[in-house]
Design an enzyme around this catalytic site. Structure first.
Site, PDB file in Angstrom:
ATOM      1  N   GLU A 184     -19.036  -5.392   4.408  1.00  0.00           N
ATOM      2  CA  GLU A 184     -18.284  -4.787   5.494  1.00  0.00           C
ATOM      3  C   GLU A 184     -18.954  -5.181   6.808  1.00  0.00           C
ATOM      4  OE1 GLU A 184     -17.832  -0.582   4.826  1.00  0.00           O
ATOM      5  OE2 GLU A 184     -17.084  -0.929   2.808  1.00  0.00           O
TER       6      GLU A 184
ATOM      7  N   GLU B 290     -15.376  -9.496  -5.674  1.00  0.00           N
ATOM      8  CA  GLU B 290     -15.468  -9.652  -4.230  1.00  0.00           C
ATOM      9  C   GLU B 290     -16.903  -9.406  -3.794  1.00  0.00           C
ATOM     10  OE1 GLU B 290     -13.067 -10.599  -2.013  1.00  0.00           O
ATOM     11  OE2 GLU B 290     -15.018 -10.708  -1.045  1.00  0.00           O
TER      12      GLU B 290
ATOM     13  N   LEU C 234     -17.802  -9.574  -0.350  1.00  0.00           N
ATOM     14  CA  LEU C 234     -17.881  -9.469   1.103  1.00  0.00           C
ATOM     15  C   LEU C 234     -18.662  -8.240   1.543  1.00  0.00           C
ATOM     16  CD1 LEU C 234     -15.794  -7.112   2.352  1.00  0.00           C
ATOM     17  CD2 LEU C 234     -14.119  -8.748   1.551  1.00  0.00           C
TER      18      LEU C 234
ATOM     19  N   CYS D 280     -20.635   0.421  -2.327  1.00  0.00           N
ATOM     20  CA  CYS D 280     -20.851  -0.390  -3.530  1.00  0.00           C
ATOM     21  C   CYS D 280     -22.167  -0.156  -4.252  1.00  0.00           C
ATOM     22  CB  CYS D 280     -20.724  -1.869  -3.182  1.00  0.00           C
ATOM     23  SG  CYS D 280     -19.017  -2.317  -2.855  1.00  0.00           S
TER      24      CYS D 280
ATOM     25  N   GLY E  60     -26.847   2.319   1.530  1.00  0.00           N
ATOM     26  CA  GLY E  60     -25.737   3.233   1.306  1.00  0.00           C
ATOM     27  C   GLY E  60     -24.493   2.390   1.159  1.00  0.00           C
TER      28      GLY E  60
ATOM     29  N   ASP F  26       0.869  -1.179   0.000  1.00  0.00           N
ATOM     30  CA  ASP F  26       0.000   0.000   0.000  1.00  0.00           C
ATOM     31  C   ASP F  26       0.899   1.220   0.000  1.00  0.00           C
ATOM     32  OD1 ASP F  26      -3.261   0.407   1.019  1.00  0.00           O
ATOM     33  OD2 ASP F  26      -1.929   2.139   0.835  1.00  0.00           O
TER      34      ASP F  26
ATOM     35  N   LYS G 127     -20.374  -9.323 -10.829  1.00  0.00           N
ATOM     36  CA  LYS G 127     -20.264  -8.435  -9.667  1.00  0.00           C
ATOM     37  C   LYS G 127     -21.317  -7.322  -9.714  1.00  0.00           C
ATOM     38  CE  LYS G 127     -18.580  -5.938  -6.322  1.00  0.00           C
ATOM     39  NZ  LYS G 127     -18.063  -6.188  -5.028  1.00  0.00           N
TER      40      LYS G 127
ATOM     41  N   THR H 181     -13.761  -3.308  -8.105  1.00  0.00           N
ATOM     42  CA  THR H 181     -14.915  -3.350  -8.997  1.00  0.00           C
ATOM     43  C   THR H 181     -14.657  -2.393 -10.147  1.00  0.00           C
ATOM     44  OG1 THR H 181     -16.273  -3.753  -7.093  1.00  0.00           O
ATOM     45  CG2 THR H 181     -17.414  -3.109  -9.100  1.00  0.00           C
TER      46      THR H 181
ATOM     47  N   LYS I 152      -0.650   3.645   6.934  1.00  0.00           N
ATOM     48  CA  LYS I 152      -1.415   2.398   7.006  1.00  0.00           C
ATOM     49  C   LYS I 152      -0.489   1.208   7.177  1.00  0.00           C
ATOM     50  CE  LYS I 152      -5.660   2.841   4.412  1.00  0.00           C
ATOM     51  NZ  LYS I 152      -6.432   2.490   3.241  1.00  0.00           N
TER      52      LYS I 152
HETATM   53  C1  UDX Z   1     -13.007  -1.829  -2.515  1.00  0.00           C
HETATM   54  C2  UDX Z   1     -12.773  -2.006  -4.022  1.00  0.00           C
HETATM   55  O1  UDX Z   1     -11.458  -1.718  -4.334  1.00  0.00           O
HETATM   56  C3  UDX Z   1     -13.734  -1.168  -4.804  1.00  0.00           C
HETATM   57  O2  UDX Z   1     -13.577  -1.371  -6.188  1.00  0.00           O
HETATM   58  C4  UDX Z   1     -15.098  -1.588  -4.406  1.00  0.00           C
HETATM   59  O3  UDX Z   1     -16.060  -0.926  -5.164  1.00  0.00           O
HETATM   60  C5  UDX Z   1     -15.293  -1.293  -2.938  1.00  0.00           C
HETATM   61  O4  UDX Z   1     -14.369  -2.036  -2.193  1.00  0.00           O
HETATM   62  P1  UDX Z   1     -11.992  -0.435  -0.650  1.00  0.00           P
HETATM   63  O5  UDX Z   1     -11.197  -1.647  -0.347  1.00  0.00           O
HETATM   64  O6  UDX Z   1     -13.046  -0.033   0.283  1.00  0.00           O
HETATM   65  O7  UDX Z   1     -12.631  -0.596  -2.075  1.00  0.00           O
HETATM   66  O8  UDX Z   1     -11.010   0.765  -1.019  1.00  0.00           O
HETATM   67  P2  UDX Z   1     -10.247   1.729  -0.110  1.00  0.00           P
HETATM   68  O9  UDX Z   1     -10.619   1.553   1.311  1.00  0.00           O
HETATM   69  O10 UDX Z   1     -10.328   3.071  -0.700  1.00  0.00           O
HETATM   70  O11 UDX Z   1      -8.747   1.164  -0.242  1.00  0.00           O
HETATM   71  C6  UDX Z   1      -7.906   1.215  -1.362  1.00  0.00           C
HETATM   72  C7  UDX Z   1      -6.456   1.166  -0.871  1.00  0.00           C
HETATM   73  O12 UDX Z   1      -5.560   1.114  -1.956  1.00  0.00           O
HETATM   74  C8  UDX Z   1      -6.035   2.364  -0.026  1.00  0.00           C
HETATM   75  O13 UDX Z   1      -5.428   1.901   1.150  1.00  0.00           O
HETATM   76  C9  UDX Z   1      -4.985   3.099  -0.898  1.00  0.00           C
HETATM   77  O14 UDX Z   1      -4.002   3.751  -0.131  1.00  0.00           O
HETATM   78  C10 UDX Z   1      -4.437   1.956  -1.699  1.00  0.00           C
HETATM   79  N1  UDX Z   1      -3.810   2.318  -2.978  1.00  0.00           N
HETATM   80  C11 UDX Z   1      -4.480   3.048  -3.897  1.00  0.00           C
HETATM   81  C12 UDX Z   1      -2.533   1.872  -3.312  1.00  0.00           C
HETATM   82  O15 UDX Z   1      -1.876   1.212  -2.525  1.00  0.00           O
HETATM   83  N2  UDX Z   1      -2.009   2.152  -4.533  1.00  0.00           N
HETATM   84  C13 UDX Z   1      -2.646   2.894  -5.457  1.00  0.00           C
HETATM   85  O16 UDX Z   1      -2.130   3.125  -6.563  1.00  0.00           O
HETATM   86  C14 UDX Z   1      -3.932   3.361  -5.129  1.00  0.00           C
HETATM   87  C1  UDX Z   2     -22.459  -4.925  -0.397  1.00  0.00           C
HETATM   88  C2  UDX Z   2     -22.770  -6.358  -0.878  1.00  0.00           C
HETATM   89  O1  UDX Z   2     -23.617  -7.010   0.054  1.00  0.00           O
HETATM   90  C3  UDX Z   2     -21.501  -7.126  -1.081  1.00  0.00           C
HETATM   91  O2  UDX Z   2     -21.783  -8.421  -1.589  1.00  0.00           O
HETATM   92  C4  UDX Z   2     -20.653  -6.359  -2.076  1.00  0.00           C
HETATM   93  O3  UDX Z   2     -19.476  -7.013  -2.358  1.00  0.00           O
HETATM   94  C5  UDX Z   2     -20.373  -4.960  -1.548  1.00  0.00           C
HETATM   95  O4  UDX Z   2     -21.589  -4.302  -1.308  1.00  0.00           O
HETATM   96  P1  UDX Z   2     -21.854  -3.736   1.899  1.00  0.00           P
HETATM   97  O5  UDX Z   2     -21.878  -2.464   1.115  1.00  0.00           O
HETATM   98  O6  UDX Z   2     -20.744  -4.001   2.841  1.00  0.00           O
HETATM   99  O7  UDX Z   2     -21.886  -4.979   0.892  1.00  0.00           O
HETATM  100  O8  UDX Z   2     -23.188  -3.755   2.749  1.00  0.00           O
HETATM  101  P2  UDX Z   2     -24.542  -4.584   2.816  1.00  0.00           P
HETATM  102  O9  UDX Z   2     -24.560  -5.407   4.041  1.00  0.00           O
HETATM  103  O10 UDX Z   2     -24.821  -5.254   1.536  1.00  0.00           O
HETATM  104  O11 UDX Z   2     -25.567  -3.388   3.032  1.00  0.00           O
HETATM  105  C6  UDX Z   2     -25.725  -2.362   2.073  1.00  0.00           C
HETATM  106  C7  UDX Z   2     -26.750  -1.364   2.528  1.00  0.00           C
HETATM  107  O12 UDX Z   2     -28.062  -1.884   2.398  1.00  0.00           O
HETATM  108  C8  UDX Z   2     -26.644  -0.881   3.959  1.00  0.00           C
HETATM  109  O13 UDX Z   2     -26.810   0.518   3.990  1.00  0.00           O
HETATM  110  C9  UDX Z   2     -27.781  -1.577   4.670  1.00  0.00           C
HETATM  111  O14 UDX Z   2     -28.237  -0.844   5.775  1.00  0.00           O
HETATM  112  C10 UDX Z   2     -28.803  -1.643   3.567  1.00  0.00           C
HETATM  113  N1  UDX Z   2     -29.765  -2.748   3.718  1.00  0.00           N
HETATM  114  C11 UDX Z   2     -29.349  -4.032   3.692  1.00  0.00           C
HETATM  115  C12 UDX Z   2     -31.118  -2.461   3.842  1.00  0.00           C
HETATM  116  O15 UDX Z   2     -31.526  -1.295   3.842  1.00  0.00           O
HETATM  117  N2  UDX Z   2     -31.993  -3.503   3.924  1.00  0.00           N
HETATM  118  C13 UDX Z   2     -31.618  -4.799   3.899  1.00  0.00           C
HETATM  119  O16 UDX Z   2     -32.473  -5.673   3.967  1.00  0.00           O
HETATM  120  C14 UDX Z   2     -30.244  -5.072   3.779  1.00  0.00           C
END
Ligand code: UDX
Ligand code: UDX
Length: 454
Positions: free
Chosen positions: A160, A156, A158, A283, A280, A30, A227, A120, A35
């Site tokens: 959060e 992915e 997963l 994703c 919210g 990273d 995805k 993504t 971090k």
């Molecule tokens: C992830 C996926 O990457 C995104 O496509 C998906 O839609 C949501 O989940 P997330 O893991 O939450 O995103 O991203 P973020 O928390 O912003 O972390 C990205 C990391 O990559 C940061 O720690 C940043 O410092 C690092 N980074 C970014 C690098 O190390 N090199 C780079 O060139 C750019």
């Molecule tokens: C989501 C997808 O679930 C995961 O598979 C993908 O890879 C990334 O995006 P995440 O954003 O971590 O994961 O949250 P999730 O648990 O899916 O919840 C998304 C939002 O929907 C939250 O704001 C949650 O409060 C809302 N939600 C979820 C509802 O309003 N109603 C529901 O029944 C379920």
């Protein structure tokens, strides 16, 4: 196998730590020195239950660095998991992905490396990354002779807050590449997960029904579309129940019963049918927008996905309208919002309904107080302008308050001793933004209860 993970956000960190836990030798790269320092010290830069424990359990197979040259050489698989934020037109901003791919190519030296897009990315990005890798590789004076690489997609899924569970016990694993050798390497990498042959971490037992994990091994474009299609479907499922929920309110039906009644149909399924202020996070908003943006490049409309987005935005507005119709005048009123994170068990604020609702209320002249059990510090850092609205204590939120909105379904709020706070409020109105509080109980405690949906 030797694995490198570029980017230690939610996705990259979980991938790296989980693969190390499964016995692979993992280096996480990273660019953010702070971090990397934290992670080296065994501390997790994000709030994710179990992550620090897993960092300890996997420590012997894990290295953290800011240097590609330490992670990429010799790797069988390089995961790229850097952020892909939305550009103003809805298309993802691929700057980070481009620079990460260029840097990876500068350090490739292994006889065969699979470069996996974990971020993504728009459909077709696999080919784009492949071209960037090849261009960057070709510029190297020191490029090794016997060095091949191929791009794959491994989306992915997963959630959060459930990241470790979802990674170790996924519903499925999807891998996509146009190169059979790349698919074979990934198949090998994921064997322990597919066959569930590993001993689970002490804090995360294997669910009874997880015996083997289905593998979807397909072409690059299909994996990329899976995805988006999955996230858009989940988003529209929630918007659907929210749309029905508003109608339920109008016709006098109980949406909890309705959701249960439809969810028991196995073709529909009961999950992601919880009504409330809507979705919210990082994703759903981004991916639905990107899907529409991709389709428009082909002059194709996606009205269903667009409707899911519109309904979700409307829910946030409805929350404010509910308060307005109850209080008549919002100007000068104090409204308390419980929860800032977009959902419980995370401190992620991206696209959180609470932020929108707070802004809408402020725009109408209300005084807003926000509270969150975990996300407060991050909120102060990321939204310094709104920081004065944050209260560290629940007393500070309830005191002299005209209405409370439960925005995030944190366990702490569900288990709250609501009776203790009712006396502090000017008018004890509670808007249940997640439809989870017991109306009778709240009324017994002296609250005027308003549901988000019927
Ligand atoms: C992830 C996926 O990457 C995104 O496509 C998906 O839609 C949501 O989940 P997330 O893991 O939450 O995103 O991203 P973020 O928390 O912003 O972390 C990205 C990391 O990559 C940061 O720690 C940043 O410092 C690092 N980074 C970014 C690098 O190390 N090199 C780079 O060139 C750019
Ligand atoms: C989501 C997808 O679930 C995961 O598979 C993908 O890879 C990334 O995006 P995440 O954003 O971590 O994961 O949250 P999730 O648990 O899916 O919840 C998304 C939002 O929907 C939250 O704001 C949650 O409060 C809302 N939600 C979820 C509802 O309003 N109603 C529901 O029944 C379920």
């Amino acid at each position: 196998m030797k694995v490198c993970v570029v980017g230690t956000g939610y996705v990259g960190l979980t991938t790296g730590v989980s693969l190390a836990f499964l016995g692979h030798e993992v280096t996480c790269v990273d660019l953010d020195q702070e971090k990397v320092d934290m992670l080296r010290g065994g501390r997790c830069p994000i709030y994710e239950p179990g992550m620090e424990e897993l960092l300890v359990e996997a420590a012997q197979n894990l290295t953290f660095t800011t240097s590609y040259a330490e992670g990429v050489p010799g790797a069988d698989v390089v995961f790229v998991a850097v952020q892909t934020p939305s550009a103003p037109d809805g298309s993802p901003d691929l700057r980070y992905l481009r620079s990460a791919a260029e840097s990876v190519a500068q350090s490739l030296d292994h006889e065969f490396t699979v470069v996996v897009n974990k971020s993504t990315v728009p459909i077709g990005s696999g080919n784009w990354v492949d071209a960037i890798l090849r261009d960057s590789f070709a510029t190297r004076a020191d490029r090794p002779e016997n060095c091949e690489f191929s791009v794959a997609s491994n989306p992915e899924f997963l959630r959060e807050g459930n990241a470790i569970h979802d990674t170790l016990f996924p519903d499925r694993i999807v891998i996509g590449s146009d190169n059979p050798r790349a698919l074979e390497v990934l198949n090998q990498l994921y064997r322990p997960l597919i066959n569930q042959t590993f001993t689970p971490p002490s804090f995360q037992p294997r669910p009874d029904d997880t015996t083997a994990v289905p593998l979807v091994s397909t072409d690059l474009a299909s994996a990329e579309l899976i995805k988006y299609a999955a996230n858009a479907f989940l988003a529209l499922k929630i918007s659907y129940v929210n749309e029905i929920g508003q109608l339920a309110g109008k016709v006098g039906a109980d949406i909890t019963e309705v959701a249960r009644g439809i969810g028991l149909d196995q073709r529909i399924g009961s999950r992601f049918l919880e009504p409330g202020v809507g979705w919210g996070g990082s994703c759903f908003g981004k991916d639905t927008k990107a899907l529409i943006a991709t389709a428009s490049e082909y002059k194709y409309d996606m009205p269903i996905v667009q409707a899911a987005r519109d309904v979700n935005q409307r829910q946030r507005e409805i929350a404010v309208e509910r308060l307005q119709s109850e209080l008549r005048i919002l100007k000068g009123r104090k409204i308390g919002l419980l929860g800032v994170a977009f959902k419980p068990n995370t401190d992620d604020l991206r696209d959180s309904p609470a932020l929108d609702i707070a802004s809408l209320l402020v725009a109408r002249g209300a005084r807003v107080k926000l509270h969150d059990p975990i996300a407060g510090d991050r909120f102060r850092r990321e939204y310094p302008d709104m920081a004065p609205h944050l209260s560290d204590t629940l007393d500070g939120v309830f005191d002299d308050c005209d209405a409370i909105v439960l925005v995030t379904k944190w366990a702490q709020y569900l288990e709250l001793d609501w009776g203790k706070f009712v006396g502090l409020m000017r008018t004890p109105i509670v808007l249940d933004g997640r439809n989870v509080l017991d109306q009778e109980r709240m009324e017994r405690l002296g609250y005027k209860y308003i549901a988000m949906a019927g």
